[in-house]
Design a protein around this motif. Sequence first.
Motif, short mmCIF file in Angstrom:
data_model
loop_
_atom_site.label_atom_id
_atom_site.label_comp_id
_atom_site.label_asym_id
_atom_site.label_seq_id
_atom_site.Cartn_x
_atom_site.Cartn_y
_atom_site.Cartn_z
N LYS A 89 0.85 -1.18 0.00
CA LYS A 89 0.00 0.00 0.00
C LYS A 89 0.89 1.24 0.00
CE LYS A 89 -3.08 -2.02 3.35
NZ LYS A 89 -3.83 -1.79 4.56
N ASP A 90 0.37 2.32 -0.53
CA ASP A 90 1.09 3.58 -0.49
C ASP A 90 0.09 4.71 -0.59
OD1 ASP A 90 3.22 5.29 -0.30
OD2 ASP A 90 3.87 5.05 -2.37
N THR A 91 0.44 5.88 -0.05
CA THR A 91 -0.40 7.07 -0.13
C THR A 91 0.45 8.26 -0.55
OG1 THR A 91 -0.05 7.61 2.19
CG2 THR A 91 -1.98 6.26 1.66
N ALA A 92 -0.22 9.27 -1.07
CA ALA A 92 0.45 10.52 -1.44
C ALA A 92 -0.51 11.67 -1.15
CB ALA A 92 0.84 10.51 -2.91
N ALA A 93 0.03 12.81 -0.76
CA ALA A 93 -0.78 14.00 -0.49
C ALA A 93 -0.07 15.21 -1.09
CB ALA A 93 -0.98 14.18 1.01
N GLY A 94 -0.85 16.20 -1.49
CA GLY A 94 -0.32 17.40 -2.12
C GLY A 94 -1.02 17.63 -3.44
N HIS A 95 -0.29 18.00 -4.46
CA HIS A 95 -0.82 18.11 -5.82
C HIS A 95 -0.48 16.81 -6.54
CE1 HIS A 95 -2.03 22.30 -5.67
NE2 HIS A 95 -0.92 22.53 -4.98
N VAL A 96 -1.35 15.84 -6.42
CA VAL A 96 -1.08 14.49 -6.90
C VAL A 96 -1.67 14.32 -8.30
CG1 VAL A 96 -1.43 12.03 -6.46
CG2 VAL A 96 -1.08 13.60 -4.55
N THR A 97 -0.85 13.85 -9.22
CA THR A 97 -1.30 13.51 -10.57
C THR A 97 -1.14 12.01 -10.75
OG1 THR A 97 -0.51 15.63 -11.40
CG2 THR A 97 -0.94 13.92 -13.02
N PRO A 98 -2.22 11.27 -11.04
CA PRO A 98 -2.10 9.82 -11.22
C PRO A 98 -1.42 9.48 -12.54
CG PRO A 98 -4.34 10.53 -11.60
CD PRO A 98 -3.59 11.75 -11.16
N SER A 117 -5.08 14.12 -2.65
CA SER A 117 -4.44 12.93 -2.09
C SER A 117 -4.76 11.73 -2.97
CB SER A 117 -4.91 12.68 -0.65
OG SER A 117 -6.28 12.36 -0.64
N GLY A 118 -4.00 10.69 -2.78
CA GLY A 118 -4.22 9.46 -3.52
C GLY A 118 -3.67 8.27 -2.75
N GLU A 119 -4.20 7.11 -3.03
CA GLU A 119 -3.69 5.90 -2.40
C GLU A 119 -3.79 4.74 -3.37
OE1 GLU A 119 -7.03 3.63 0.14
OE2 GLU A 119 -6.41 5.54 1.00
N ILE A 120 -2.95 3.76 -3.16
CA ILE A 120 -2.92 2.57 -4.00
C ILE A 120 -2.77 1.34 -3.12
CG2 ILE A 120 -0.43 2.71 -4.37
CD1 ILE A 120 -0.94 1.60 -7.21
N GLN A 121 -3.43 0.28 -3.52
CA GLN A 121 -3.29 -1.03 -2.89
C GLN A 121 -3.07 -2.04 -4.02
OE1 GLN A 121 -6.88 -1.72 -0.70
NE2 GLN A 121 -6.35 -0.25 0.88
#
Length: 150
Positions: A89-98, A117-121
């Motif tokens: 798993k991972d997360t990101a916060a800020g100006h996130v572009t997938p 924000s974004g997260e991935i599993q």
Amino acid sequence: MRRIRWLLVCCLALTGPRALALEFFGDVLYWQATDPVDWAMNTNASTTDQFVAFKTLDFDFATGFRVGVGLERDWGAKLYYTRFYTDAKDTAAGHVTPNFLGSRLYVNQQTSPFFQSGEIQAVIDYNVLDLDCGKSFCPPMPGSCGRCLD
């Protein structure tokens, strides 16, 4: 003593290249999966201090196993079953572009190309059944009279 010698000769004669051999085997595996694809970009929109941080997915080491059975003669076959499971798993916060295609299609419909924000599993569930077939042969060697040199 002669009887023991005769018994050894008979046993060695049975283990020639035409003897049938059946083997069972198993291995414990300790693997780390890697995913070299960046799943998101985290950017700073400030004009004085701009940066781009690429987010990748890191998997931990995990155990797996492989079991099988082999049958050897002139022709041989081995059947393997391999099992490995890991997740991350991972997360990101800020100006996130997938960076995934489906999410980029969604971003094009929005007014802003960034998420807060974004997260991935991710899960790798590796179950593989392999069949390996082969034939034993000996290349001709000078002076060997067509026999294999072991």
